[in-house]
Design a protein around this motif. Structure first.
Motif, short mmCIF file in Angstrom:
data_model
loop_
_atom_site.label_atom_id
_atom_site.label_comp_id
_atom_site.label_asym_id
_atom_site.label_seq_id
_atom_site.Cartn_x
_atom_site.Cartn_y
_atom_site.Cartn_z
N GLN A 1 37.66 34.03 46.87
CA GLN A 1 38.78 34.57 46.65
C GLN A 1 39.75 34.50 48.41
OE1 GLN A 1 40.64 36.53 43.94
NE2 GLN A 1 42.12 35.40 45.17
N TYR B 1 41.22 42.43 44.02
CA TYR B 1 41.20 41.27 43.43
C TYR B 1 42.91 42.12 43.06
CZ TYR B 1 37.47 39.04 42.98
OH TYR B 1 36.36 37.56 42.66
N THR C 1 42.17 41.50 35.86
CA THR C 1 42.00 42.30 37.03
C THR C 1 42.21 43.89 36.92
OG1 THR C 1 44.12 42.72 38.45
CG2 THR C 1 42.09 40.99 39.04
#
Length: 231
Positions: free
Chosen positions: A162, A87, A64
């Motif tokens: 996510q 993230y 990320t």
């Protein structure tokens, strides 16, 4: 920590093939070292997620951070902000939450307990995603982003997926499939327009797409096994 313990033949072949493609791009096409690192760590991350392994988050931290920087250099501000501001910190939260929700049945092979999304949950999720995508596309357009429609939808669905991942819902993989298709289109258009050489990003998202299909199948199997073991 042996991250390759209990890997299937498919998983080993999958990772080997896409790794070799990345190595070829790095040497033959002059791909960037940062792109190579981001792609390799990203592939390790997603296949470990598909297996329900907590160790995915350690590779996710590297992926990320590097991907956020690469996206920024190409003007993909939505992708950059998503990875750098969302993230990256989420990886640490994921380590904590998944460690709190491990399965006791180690013979099944996964680390976490899997949940399923209800029909009502799907309706709420779809409505929120449509509204949020429209709002974020408007914002990206204001700051001069590239491919704002694709970028906004990919970002919003990535955030939703996510969250479902943190909550351990198998349906996260349906959204990841859509996100990966959108991201492949986004990077293909961007690289062709800018003449960039980070083709490993395209390989990475293609690998993610293959893995998301496998991940959905595997998590459904994990869910069924866990339900059977609980009876």
């Amino acid at each position: 920590m042996n991250i390759f313990k209990d890997w299937t033949i498919f998983e080993k072949i999958w990772l080997s093939v896409f790794t070799l493609v990345n190595v070829y791009l790095f040497f033959a096409w002059g791909d960037s070292l940062l792109g190579f690192i981001s792609s390799i760590t990203g592939m390790l991350c997603v296949v470990l997620v598909a297996k329900g392994k907590i160790s995915n988050y350690y590779f996710g931290i590297i992926q990320t951070a590097t991907y956020a920087y690469i996206s920024y250099t190409y003007g993909l501000y939505g992708e950059s902000m998503l990875n750098g501001l969302f993230y990256l910190p989420i990886q640490f939260i994921g380590i904590y939450l998944w460690n709190k929700n491990k399965t006791e049945a180690s013979t099944i092979g996964e680390d976490v307990a899997v949940k399923r999304l209800s029909r009502q949950g799907w309706v709420i999720l779809i409505i929120m995603s449509i509204v949020a995508s429209a709002v974020y596309a408007y914002f990206l357009n204001l700051i001069g982003g590239q491919q704002v429609r694709l970028d906004s939808v990919a970002v919003v669905l990535s955030i939703v997926a996510q969250v479902l991942m943190l909550k351990r819902f198998a349906e996260q993989w349906v959204l990841w499939i859509v996100v990966n298709i959108l991201s492949i289109s986004l990077w293909l258009i961007t690289l062709l327009k800018t003449g960039g050489n980070d083709w490993s990003m395209l390989v990475m998202w293609s690998a993610f797409l293959v893995n998301s299909v496998y991940g959905y199948i595997n998590w459904i199997k994990m869910s069924n096994k866990q339900r059977g073991a609980a009876r």
